[in-house]
Design a protein around this motif. Structure first.
Motif, PDB file in Angstrom:
ATOM      1  N   GLN A  61       0.810  -1.208   0.000  1.00  0.00           N
ATOM      2  CA  GLN A  61       0.000   0.000   0.000  1.00  0.00           C
ATOM      3  C   GLN A  61       0.852   1.270   0.000  1.00  0.00           C
ATOM      4  OE1 GLN A  61      -1.208  -2.389   2.539  1.00  0.00           O
ATOM      5  NE2 GLN A  61      -2.793  -3.121   1.172  1.00  0.00           N
ATOM      6  N   MET A  62       2.092   1.164   0.507  1.00  0.00           N
ATOM      7  CA  MET A  62       2.923   2.362   0.583  1.00  0.00           C
ATOM      8  C   MET A  62       4.397   2.009   0.567  1.00  0.00           C
ATOM      9  SD  MET A  62       2.276   3.395   4.598  1.00  0.00           S
ATOM     10  CE  MET A  62       3.076   4.959   4.423  1.00  0.00           C
ATOM     11  N   LEU A  63       5.195   3.015   0.172  1.00  0.00           N
ATOM     12  CA  LEU A  63       6.645   2.925   0.243  1.00  0.00           C
ATOM     13  C   LEU A  63       7.129   3.790   1.397  1.00  0.00           C
ATOM     14  CD1 LEU A  63       7.823   3.333  -3.464  1.00  0.00           C
ATOM     15  CD2 LEU A  63       7.635   1.230  -2.149  1.00  0.00           C
ATOM     16  N   LEU A  64       8.004   3.232   2.197  1.00  0.00           N
ATOM     17  CA  LEU A  64       8.664   3.992   3.244  1.00  0.00           C
ATOM     18  C   LEU A  64      10.000   4.450   2.675  1.00  0.00           C
ATOM     19  CD1 LEU A  64       8.108   1.569   6.267  1.00  0.00           C
ATOM     20  CD2 LEU A  64       6.656   3.468   5.517  1.00  0.00           C
ATOM     21  N   SER A  65      10.239   5.745   2.678  1.00  0.00           N
ATOM     22  CA  SER A  65      11.475   6.273   2.102  1.00  0.00           C
ATOM     23  C   SER A  65      12.599   6.250   3.128  1.00  0.00           C
ATOM     24  CB  SER A  65      11.249   7.698   1.611  1.00  0.00           C
ATOM     25  OG  SER A  65      10.952   8.544   2.706  1.00  0.00           O
ATOM     26  N   ALA A  66      13.824   6.163   2.631  1.00  0.00           N
ATOM     27  CA  ALA A  66      14.984   6.182   3.521  1.00  0.00           C
ATOM     28  C   ALA A  66      15.047   7.479   4.322  1.00  0.00           C
ATOM     29  CB  ALA A  66      16.263   6.000   2.706  1.00  0.00           C
ATOM     30  N   THR A  67      14.568   8.566   3.732  1.00  0.00           N
ATOM     31  CA  THR A  67      14.622   9.851   4.436  1.00  0.00           C
ATOM     32  C   THR A  67      13.784   9.858   5.707  1.00  0.00           C
ATOM     33  OG1 THR A  67      12.873  10.653   2.984  1.00  0.00           O
ATOM     34  CG2 THR A  67      15.130  11.237   2.393  1.00  0.00           C
ATOM     35  N   MET A  68      12.801   8.963   5.795  1.00  0.00           N
ATOM     36  CA  MET A  68      11.978   8.877   7.011  1.00  0.00           C
ATOM     37  C   MET A  68      12.806   8.446   8.217  1.00  0.00           C
ATOM     38  SD  MET A  68       8.604   7.011   5.484  1.00  0.00           S
ATOM     39  CE  MET A  68       7.943   6.711   7.117  1.00  0.00           C
ATOM     40  N   PHE A  69      13.934   7.804   7.958  1.00  0.00           N
ATOM     41  CA  PHE A  69      14.766   7.254   9.021  1.00  0.00           C
ATOM     42  C   PHE A  69      16.076   8.024   9.171  1.00  0.00           C
ATOM     43  CE2 PHE A  69      12.038   4.030   7.173  1.00  0.00           C
ATOM     44  CZ  PHE A  69      11.327   3.642   8.291  1.00  0.00           C
ATOM     45  N   SER A  70      16.093   9.270   8.677  1.00  0.00           N
ATOM     46  CA  SER A  70      17.269  10.123   8.782  1.00  0.00           C
ATOM     47  C   SER A  70      17.650  10.305  10.249  1.00  0.00           C
ATOM     48  CB  SER A  70      16.960  11.480   8.137  1.00  0.00           C
ATOM     49  OG  SER A  70      18.070  12.320   8.212  1.00  0.00           O
ATOM     50  N   GLY A  71      18.928  10.143  10.555  1.00  0.00           N
ATOM     51  CA  GLY A  71      19.401  10.292  11.929  1.00  0.00           C
ATOM     52  C   GLY A  71      19.235   9.040  12.769  1.00  0.00           C
ATOM     53  N   LEU A  72      18.678   7.991  12.192  1.00  0.00           N
ATOM     54  CA  LEU A  72      18.457   6.728  12.904  1.00  0.00           C
ATOM     55  C   LEU A  72      19.382   5.662  12.317  1.00  0.00           C
ATOM     56  CD1 LEU A  72      14.543   6.751  12.947  1.00  0.00           C
ATOM     57  CD2 LEU A  72      16.127   7.778  14.595  1.00  0.00           C
ATOM     58  N   ILE A  73      19.480   4.549  12.997  1.00  0.00           N
ATOM     59  CA  ILE A  73      20.252   3.410  12.501  1.00  0.00           C
ATOM     60  C   ILE A  73      19.237   2.344  12.106  1.00  0.00           C
ATOM     61  CG2 ILE A  73      21.952   1.644  13.098  1.00  0.00           C
ATOM     62  CD1 ILE A  73      22.816   3.681  15.389  1.00  0.00           C
ATOM     63  N   TYR A  74      19.293   1.916  10.853  1.00  0.00           N
ATOM     64  CA  TYR A  74      18.343   0.879  10.440  1.00  0.00           C
ATOM     65  C   TYR A  74      19.037  -0.196   9.632  1.00  0.00           C
ATOM     66  CZ  TYR A  74      18.045   3.601   6.073  1.00  0.00           C
ATOM     67  OH  TYR A  74      18.330   4.285   4.922  1.00  0.00           O
ATOM     68  N   GLU A  75      18.492  -1.398   9.742  1.00  0.00           N
ATOM     69  CA  GLU A  75      19.090  -2.567   9.113  1.00  0.00           C
ATOM     70  C   GLU A  75      17.990  -3.450   8.552  1.00  0.00           C
ATOM     71  OE1 GLU A  75      21.872  -6.183  10.706  1.00  0.00           O
ATOM     72  OE2 GLU A  75      20.096  -5.675  11.894  1.00  0.00           O
ATOM     73  N   VAL A  76      18.149  -3.843   7.315  1.00  0.00           N
ATOM     74  CA  VAL A  76      17.269  -4.845   6.726  1.00  0.00           C
ATOM     75  C   VAL A  76      17.977  -6.187   6.897  1.00  0.00           C
ATOM     76  CG1 VAL A  76      16.149  -5.661   4.632  1.00  0.00           C
ATOM     77  CG2 VAL A  76      16.298  -3.210   5.073  1.00  0.00           C
ATOM     78  N   ASP A  77      17.442  -7.019   7.768  1.00  0.00           N
ATOM     79  CA  ASP A  77      17.989  -8.353   8.024  1.00  0.00           C
ATOM     80  C   ASP A  77      17.189  -9.337   7.187  1.00  0.00           C
ATOM     81  OD1 ASP A  77      18.676 -10.863   8.964  1.00  0.00           O
ATOM     82  OD2 ASP A  77      18.516 -10.326  11.086  1.00  0.00           O
TER      83      ASP A  77
END
Length: 153
Positions: free
Chosen positions: A98-114
């Protein structure tokens, strides 16, 4: 630091999570995307509180330029993150979500696709807030987005 994990849908070819805390929508993480994008029909977006702000907004992506309608959702939740007055652009694209989450939404955070364990892990550093502010600006006819944490006191 705060951490949370969203399980990824195992059979999806791209990293896609079901947002349990937000109408159980399927959301695909697009690390190349600048803007969050609504893929599903706009009636569903309106039914969850989306309010149209501006029509025919040009934006880049998906192999070139396209247009969509800019909406605001009063409060979007993604795991532990909250996005008040969440801007999202609606565009008709054929994707299994239904939607795309953009990388910019997580600016300043640490995220990992496992991908091995089918998890999307997010760490919120101590100096960042779980309340995020996305701001979309029009710069010479192109939409740009800024993301900052908001202090909650």
């Amino acid at each position: 630091m705060k951490q949370f994990t969203l399980p990824l849908i195992k059979k999806a070819q791209r990293p896609t999570a079901r947002l349990k805390d937000f109408f159980r929508l399927r959301a695909m993480l697009d690390t190349g995307a600048v803007l969050p994008v609504w893929i599903e029909n706009e009636e569903l977006l309106k039914s969850i509180g989306g309010v149209p702000v501006a029509a025919n907004q040009p934006f880049g992506g998906f192999g070139g330029m396209t247009t969509g309608t800019l909406y605001k959702i009063p409060l979007f939740r993604c795991g532990e993150l909250m996005y008040p007055e969440f801007p999202i652009i609606a565009a008709h694209i054929d994707l299994p979500c239904q939607m795309l989450l953009s990388a910019t939404m997580f600016s300043g955070l640490i995220y990992e696709v496992d991908d091995c364990n089918h998890k999307f892990n997010v760490t919120i550093p101590d100096h960042e807030s779980h309340v995020r502010k996305l701001t979309i600006e029009d710069r010479n006819g192109n939409l740009h987005i800024l993301c900052t944490g908001e202090n909650v006191e």
